[in-house]
Scaffold this active site. Structure first.
Site, short mmCIF file in Angstrom:
data_model
loop_
_atom_site.label_atom_id
_atom_site.label_comp_id
_atom_site.label_asym_id
_atom_site.label_seq_id
_atom_site.Cartn_x
_atom_site.Cartn_y
_atom_site.Cartn_z
N TYR A 55 -3.74 12.73 0.60
CA TYR A 55 -3.35 11.85 -0.41
C TYR A 55 -2.30 12.47 -1.42
O TYR A 55 -0.97 11.69 -1.56
CB TYR A 55 -4.40 11.12 -1.58
CG TYR A 55 -3.63 9.85 -2.70
CD1 TYR A 55 -3.50 8.69 -2.11
CD2 TYR A 55 -2.36 10.52 -4.28
CE1 TYR A 55 -3.18 7.76 -2.69
CE2 TYR A 55 -2.02 9.45 -4.39
CZ TYR A 55 -2.60 8.14 -4.70
OH TYR A 55 -1.75 7.31 -4.93
N GLU A 57 -7.96 9.80 -13.90
CA GLU A 57 -7.89 10.44 -12.59
C GLU A 57 -7.41 11.22 -12.26
O GLU A 57 -7.80 12.14 -11.72
CB GLU A 57 -7.75 8.79 -12.08
CG GLU A 57 -7.44 8.77 -10.68
CD GLU A 57 -9.44 8.51 -10.03
OE1 GLU A 57 -9.76 8.68 -10.49
OE2 GLU A 57 -9.31 9.19 -8.46
N SER A 113 -14.04 2.71 -6.85
CA SER A 113 -14.52 2.83 -7.92
C SER A 113 -15.40 3.72 -9.01
O SER A 113 -15.21 3.23 -10.31
CB SER A 113 -16.59 3.21 -7.34
OG SER A 113 -15.83 5.00 -6.73
N SER A 114 -13.96 5.17 -9.14
CA SER A 114 -13.79 5.37 -9.86
C SER A 114 -12.65 4.86 -11.20
O SER A 114 -13.07 5.03 -12.03
CB SER A 114 -12.80 6.81 -9.44
OG SER A 114 -11.91 6.27 -8.56
N ASP A 121 2.75 2.34 -5.09
CA ASP A 121 2.86 1.82 -7.08
C ASP A 121 4.05 3.02 -7.20
O ASP A 121 4.12 3.58 -7.87
CB ASP A 121 1.57 2.01 -6.73
CG ASP A 121 0.42 2.68 -6.99
OD1 ASP A 121 0.53 3.95 -5.42
OD2 ASP A 121 -0.67 2.53 -6.78
N GLU A 166 0.79 -1.33 0.41
CA GLU A 166 -0.13 0.13 -0.11
C GLU A 166 0.95 1.10 0.21
O GLU A 166 1.92 1.29 0.91
CB GLU A 166 -0.66 -0.02 1.11
CG GLU A 166 -2.09 0.14 1.15
CD GLU A 166 -2.92 -0.34 0.24
OE1 GLU A 166 -2.99 0.19 -0.85
OE2 GLU A 166 -3.43 -1.04 0.57
N ASP A 207 -4.92 1.00 -9.07
CA ASP A 207 -6.52 0.77 -9.57
C ASP A 207 -6.77 -0.12 -10.74
O ASP A 207 -7.13 -0.79 -10.99
CB ASP A 207 -7.44 2.03 -8.98
CG ASP A 207 -6.31 2.07 -7.28
OD1 ASP A 207 -5.82 0.94 -6.55
OD2 ASP A 207 -7.21 3.33 -6.49
C1 GLA Z 1 -5.06 4.53 -4.54
C2 GLA Z 1 -4.77 5.34 -5.46
C3 GLA Z 1 -3.21 4.29 -5.66
C4 GLA Z 1 -2.90 3.45 -4.11
C5 GLA Z 1 -3.71 3.59 -3.06
C6 GLA Z 1 -2.59 3.29 -2.59
O1 GLA Z 1 -5.89 4.05 -4.32
O2 GLA Z 1 -5.26 5.24 -6.67
O3 GLA Z 1 -2.96 4.35 -6.67
O4 GLA Z 1 -1.40 4.20 -4.47
O5 GLA Z 1 -4.29 4.75 -3.44
O6 GLA Z 1 -1.73 1.93 -2.09
#
Ligand code: GLA
Length: 374
Positions: free
Chosen positions: A210, A148, A115-116, A25, A22, A160
Site C-alpha cells: 500500500y 492508523e 475494521s481498523s 483519496d 479506489e 475509511d
Molecule cells: C485503504 C485506505 C484508504 C484508501 C483505500 C483505497 O482502505 O485506508 O485510505 O486509500 O485503501 O482506496
C-alpha cells in the site's frame, strides 16, 4: 454477554464499502464510500483512575493502558489501535480520563471493510464522550487517520475514517478528499441490491505494498509538477493527463493513469446514481476493477476470480474489488430477483477455482458514529 448496566455509554462507528474511487483519496480525488451496519461498538464508563482498562467480546485478552505512557503500546498485538487513538485525542489537546471499555467488533478483520477505522473512530468518540467533551466527527476522523498512520504504519488516506465517522444511513458520501467537502447521495439502486463478498484470501502483510503505491503516485506528481502547476494528481482531467503523459513512464505512468481515470469514473458514477442509470454505474464498476487489476496492480488472483465470476452472471450489472485490495471484498450490483442464484453461482464456481469458499455478508448501509447513554 455484556452487562450494559455496568457501562455509561455505548458508542459505535461503522465499517465501510467504497462504491467507486479506489486509491485516489491520497491523491486529492473524490471517493464514494458508504458506512455499513457492520460496526465496532465500545461500551465505556469512567473509572476514576489513570488507566484505560480494555477488553474485547471476541478475545480473551485484557490490557491496561497508562494514560501517561500511551506511546509505549505501539507494538501491542491487541490494544495498539486503541492506544494510538487515545494518544492522538490527547495530543490534539483534548481531555482524556481513565475508563473501563469493552470492544465488540462485527466488521470482519482483514476483510477490506475497514475494521481498523471503525475501531479507531469509535474509540476516540467513546473517550471524548466519557470525558464529557463534545466532538466533531470530522476531527475524530482526522485523528483516527493519524492513529492508523502512526501506530499501524499504513500511510492511508482519509476515506475509511471519514466514512466510519460521518456515514449516513441509506446514503453514500461523495467526499472530496482535497477539501473534505461532502455531499450525501441516496444509495438507491432501484430493483438491484449491493452484494459484498469476501474472497477470504488468507491475510498477508499488505502495508508495504500500500505504502509503495502511494509513493509511486507521489513520484508521478512531482515529475508532473516539474512542468505543470498542479497540487495533486486529481487536478488533472483525462485530456490534460494525456497531454502530459509523456513525462512519465513504466509503472509510474500506469499508476497515475489509473488515478486520473478513476477520478473521472467517480464523477460519472455519481451522475449515474443520481439519474438512476444503474446499468451504467455497473459498467463503471467493471472498468474500475480492470484498472485496479491492470494499471494499479492491487487485485490478485482471488479478487480477479471473484469479480469476473460475478460479472459473468446474468443478474449482475457490475462488480469490483473495494478498499485497499490485495485481498478482502468485492462489491456487486445485482438484480434483487436473481440474488440467491447469483450468490450460489459465485460461491460454487469460486470454490472450484480457488479451493476454498468466499463469504457473502448481510450488511446494509448504516450511520457513522452513534452515541447512546445507557
Ligand atoms: C485503504 C485506505 C484508504 C484508501 C483505500 C483505497 O482502505 O485506508 O485510505 O486509500 O485503501 O482506496
Amino acid at each position: 454477554m455484556i452487562d450494559e448496566k455496568y457501562y455509561d455509554y455505548k458508542v459505535t462507528a461503522a465499517g465501510r464499502v467504497n462504491i467507486i474511487g479506489e486509491h485516489v483519496d491520497y491523491c486529492g480525488g473524490k471517493v464514494f464510500p458508504a458506512a455499513l451496519s457492520l460496526c465496532n461498538t465500545v461500551y465505556v464508563r469512567a473509572n476514576g483512575t489513570n488507566k484505560i482498562n480494555l477488553s474485547w467480546t471476541t478475545l480473551p485478552d485484557k490490557v491496561s493502558l497508562d494514560l501517561d505512557d500511551l506511546e509505549s503500546y505501539r507494538h501491542l498485538k491487541y490494544g495498539n489501535y486503541q492506544a494510538g487513538s487515545a494518544m492522538m485525542w490527547k495530543n490534539a489537546g483534548h481531555k482524556l480520563v481513565g475508563c473501563d471499555m469493552v470492544q465488540d467488533c462485527t466488521v470482519p478483520f482483514g476483510s477490506g471493510l475497514s475494521s481498523s477505522a471503525a475501531i479507531e473512530v469509535s474509540t476516540i468518540a467513546a473517550l471524548a464522550t466519557v470525558a464529557g467533551e463534545k466532538f466533531n466527527p470530522v476531527e475524530v476522523a482526522l485523528l483516527a487517520q493519524r492513529a492508523e498512520r502512526d501506530f499501524a504504519g499504513v500511510n492511508c488516506g482519509i476515506m475509511d475514517q471519514y466514512a466510519s465517522a460521518c456515514g449516513k444511513k441509506d446514503h453514500a458520501i461523495l467526499l472530496d478528499c482535497k477539501t473534505l467537502e461532502r455531499e450525501y447521495v441516496p444509495l438507491d439502486l432501484g430493483d438491484c441490491s449491493l452484494v459484498i463478498i469476501n474472497c477470504n484470501k488468507p491475510h498477508n502483510l499488505v502495508t508495504s505494498k500500500y505504502n509503495e503505491r502511494r509513493a509511486e503516485t507521489e513520484y508521478a506528481l512531482s515529475a508532473l509538477q516539474a512542468k505543470l502547476e498542479i497540487g495533486c494528481l486529481a487536478d488533472l482531467s483525462v485530456a490534460e493527463f494525456e497531454n502530459c503523459a509523456h513525462l512519465l513512464d513504466g509503472k509510474v505512468l500506469d499508476r497515475a493513469r489509473h488515478v486520473v481515470e478513476e477520478c473521472d469514473r467517480v464523477n460519472k458514477a455519481t451522475k449515474a446514481m443520481r439519474s438512476g442509470d444503474i446499468a451504467y454505474l455497473g459498467q463503471l464498476l467493471n472498468a474500475s476493477h480492470a484498472s485496479l487489476r491492470d494499471l494499479y496492480e492491487v487485485t490478485g488472483k482471488e479478487l480477479d476470480t471473484l469479480a469476473s465470476l460475478a460479472q459473468s452472471h446474468p443478474a449482475c450489472l457490475g462488480s469490483r474489488m473495494t478498499g485497499g485490495g490485495f485481498g478482502g471484498c468485492t462489491i456487486s450490483i445485482v438484480k434483487t430477483e436473481g440474488l440467491e442464484d447469483f450468490k450460489a453461482f459465485v460461491s460454487k464456481e469460486y470454490e472450484k477455482a480457488i479451493s476454498y469458499a468466499p463469504t457473502a455478508y448481510d450488511a446494509s448501509v448504516g450511520d457513522g458514529i452513534t452515541v447512546t447513554k445507557l
